[in-house]
Design a protein around this motif. Structure first.
Motif, short mmCIF file in Angstrom:
data_model
loop_
_atom_site.label_atom_id
_atom_site.label_comp_id
_atom_site.label_asym_id
_atom_site.label_seq_id
_atom_site.Cartn_x
_atom_site.Cartn_y
_atom_site.Cartn_z
N LYS A 119 0.81 -4.52 -0.40
CA LYS A 119 1.27 -5.70 -1.13
C LYS A 119 0.42 -6.91 -0.74
CE LYS A 119 6.15 -4.27 -1.05
NZ LYS A 119 7.51 -4.66 -0.56
N LEU A 120 0.18 -7.78 -1.70
CA LEU A 120 -0.50 -9.04 -1.43
C LEU A 120 0.54 -10.10 -1.08
CD1 LEU A 120 -3.15 -9.05 -4.32
CD2 LEU A 120 -3.58 -8.60 -1.90
N GLY A 121 0.09 -11.16 -0.44
CA GLY A 121 0.99 -12.27 -0.14
C GLY A 121 1.66 -12.19 1.21
N ILE A 122 1.39 -11.14 1.97
CA ILE A 122 1.96 -10.99 3.32
C ILE A 122 0.80 -10.87 4.31
CG2 ILE A 122 3.43 -9.61 4.83
CD1 ILE A 122 4.82 -8.54 2.34
N ARG A 123 0.80 -11.69 5.34
CA ARG A 123 -0.30 -11.69 6.30
C ARG A 123 -0.04 -10.68 7.42
NH1 ARG A 123 -2.11 -17.24 8.65
NH2 ARG A 123 -3.86 -15.90 9.26
N PRO A 124 -0.90 -9.68 7.55
CA PRO A 124 -0.75 -8.72 8.66
C PRO A 124 -1.31 -9.30 9.95
CG PRO A 124 -2.66 -8.16 7.36
CD PRO A 124 -2.03 -9.34 6.67
N GLY A 125 -0.70 -8.93 11.05
CA GLY A 125 -1.20 -9.41 12.34
C GLY A 125 -1.17 -8.33 13.39
N ILE B 107 -4.37 -0.96 26.62
CA ILE B 107 -4.05 -2.24 26.00
C ILE B 107 -2.97 -1.99 24.95
CG2 ILE B 107 -4.91 -4.25 24.75
CD1 ILE B 107 -6.31 -3.88 27.38
N PRO B 108 -1.76 -2.51 25.14
CA PRO B 108 -0.73 -2.36 24.10
C PRO B 108 -1.07 -3.25 22.91
CG PRO B 108 0.09 -3.74 25.90
CD PRO B 108 -1.26 -3.23 26.34
N CYS B 109 -0.95 -2.69 21.71
CA CYS B 109 -1.30 -3.42 20.48
C CYS B 109 -0.12 -3.35 19.52
CB CYS B 109 -2.52 -2.81 19.81
SG CYS B 109 -3.95 -2.59 20.89
N ALA B 110 0.44 -4.49 19.20
CA ALA B 110 1.62 -4.53 18.33
C ALA B 110 1.24 -4.98 16.93
CB ALA B 110 2.67 -5.47 18.91
N MET B 111 1.39 -4.08 15.97
CA MET B 111 1.16 -4.43 14.57
C MET B 111 2.35 -5.23 14.05
SD MET B 111 -1.81 -3.22 14.11
CE MET B 111 -1.82 -3.89 12.45
N ILE B 112 2.05 -6.29 13.29
CA ILE B 112 3.08 -7.17 12.75
C ILE B 112 2.94 -7.23 11.23
CG2 ILE B 112 4.10 -9.47 12.84
CD1 ILE B 112 4.13 -8.09 15.55
N ASN B 113 4.05 -7.05 10.53
CA ASN B 113 4.14 -7.18 9.06
C ASN B 113 3.52 -6.03 8.26
OD1 ASN B 113 5.50 -9.63 9.19
ND2 ASN B 113 3.64 -10.86 9.00
N THR B 114 2.96 -5.03 8.91
CA THR B 114 2.34 -3.95 8.13
C THR B 114 3.39 -3.06 7.47
OG1 THR B 114 2.12 -2.67 10.19
CG2 THR B 114 0.18 -3.90 9.43
N PHE B 115 4.59 -3.00 8.05
CA PHE B 115 5.66 -2.23 7.40
C PHE B 115 6.02 -2.88 6.08
CE2 PHE B 115 10.10 -1.04 6.60
CZ PHE B 115 10.05 0.33 6.78
N GLU B 116 6.07 -4.21 6.05
CA GLU B 116 6.39 -4.93 4.81
C GLU B 116 5.26 -4.84 3.80
OE1 GLU B 116 8.95 -6.16 8.01
OE2 GLU B 116 6.76 -6.07 7.86
N ILE B 117 4.02 -4.78 4.28
CA ILE B 117 2.87 -4.72 3.38
C ILE B 117 2.76 -3.35 2.71
CG2 ILE B 117 0.34 -4.63 3.36
CD1 ILE B 117 0.34 -6.88 5.38
N MET B 118 3.01 -2.30 3.48
CA MET B 118 2.80 -0.95 2.94
C MET B 118 3.80 0.01 3.57
SD MET B 118 -0.88 0.96 2.68
CE MET B 118 -1.11 2.42 1.67
N PRO B 119 5.06 -0.05 3.17
CA PRO B 119 6.08 0.84 3.73
C PRO B 119 5.83 2.29 3.31
CG PRO B 119 6.97 -0.37 1.87
CD PRO B 119 5.61 -0.95 2.14
N PRO B 120 6.45 3.24 3.97
CA PRO B 120 6.27 4.66 3.60
C PRO B 120 6.57 4.88 2.12
CG PRO B 120 7.43 4.51 5.68
CD PRO B 120 7.31 3.10 5.16
N GLY B 121 5.67 5.59 1.46
CA GLY B 121 5.84 5.88 0.05
C GLY B 121 5.04 4.98 -0.87
N ARG B 122 4.57 3.84 -0.34
CA ARG B 122 3.79 2.93 -1.16
C ARG B 122 2.31 3.27 -1.03
NH1 ARG B 122 4.55 -2.00 -3.70
NH2 ARG B 122 2.65 -3.23 -3.95
N LEU B 123 1.59 3.33 -2.16
CA LEU B 123 0.19 3.76 -2.15
C LEU B 123 -0.78 2.61 -1.91
CD1 LEU B 123 0.21 6.31 -5.12
CD2 LEU B 123 0.38 6.78 -2.66
N LEU B 124 -0.42 1.42 -2.37
CA LEU B 124 -1.31 0.27 -2.23
C LEU B 124 -0.59 -0.85 -1.49
CD1 LEU B 124 -2.89 0.15 -5.81
CD2 LEU B 124 -3.94 1.03 -3.72
#
Length: 216
Positions: A156-162, A137-154
């Motif tokens: 971000k709020l305000g962005i809906r992951p899908g 089953i191919p699963c495409a993550m959406i918006n997770t790069f914007e929520i927690m890009p490489p180097g970020r520890l926590l």
């Protein structure tokens, strides 16, 4: 953690009905962020066991302890990605999960994308699919790069992951051919093409690790 994550981030999903309710299945996902591990399987009713590099389990101090506790809690199996017999052992662990009729989550790119693009898949997903005869089953993550890009520890709020779950990919026409490198590449490329269609990411015909190293 589910109620807290759902309240704070309001994650969404499409195509969850494509995940079989029973039997072995491989969930093959793009890999944009550490938060993929958090949000990727929230909507799957079955327990998902996923493979992760053994280095994530070797951290020291409180941070290392908490990381191991979290990964063990979500059913993560450590694998050695150094190649050769070590990598074979990792694939054997994944195959054991599938042979027991369970759900295996895997990131074919092998590591997180550093720029949000989709990179060439490694053939482990093909070997597992052909050896176990489990659908992919191919699963495409959406918006997770914007929520927690490489180097970020926590995150971000305000962005809906899908996450978008695609239709099952059937590779029964290749059964018994898992020793053929051309077949393994063809199966892997088909998985990556499905991920590209679902995610809308730009595709890079090179491995993520190799590209990252070449850029310093």
């Amino acid at each position: 953690m589910n109620p807290i994550l759902r309240l704070a981030f309001r994650p969404w999903a499409e195509g969850v009905e494509n995940v079989p309710e029973e039997g072995p299945v491989i969930l093959a996902s793009n890999h944009l962020s550490h938060s993929d591990t958090i949000f990727g399987w929230l909507h799957v009713k079955r327990r998902v066991t996923q493979l992760a590099g053994s280095h994530f389990f070797s951290g020291r101090g409180i941070k290392g302890f908490l990381m191991r506790l979290f990964l063990n809690g979500i059913g993560t199996v450590p694998i050695d990605r150094s190649g050769g017999k070590a990598s074979e052992a990792g694939l054997s662990s994944g195959l054991r999960v599938l042979n027991e009729g369970n759900v295996l989550g895997i990131y074919p790119e092998g590591t997180r994308s550093r720029d949000g693009r989709l990179y060439k898949g490694r053939t482990g997903v093909a070997r597992l699919a052909l050896a176990s005869r489990a659908p992919v089953i191919p699963c495409a993550m959406i918006n997770t790069f914007e929520i927690m890009p490489p180097g970020r520890l926590l995150p971000k709020l305000g962005i809906r992951p899908g996450v978008k779950f695609g239709k099952p990919l059937d590779f029964s026409r290749y059964h018994g051919m898992e020793g053929d490198r051309l077949v393994l590449r063809a199966v892997t490329d088909e998985v990556m093409h499905a991920l590209m269609d679902l995610s809308g990411q730009e595709y890079v015909d090179d491995y993520a690790v190799r590209t990252t190293v070449s850029k310093g």
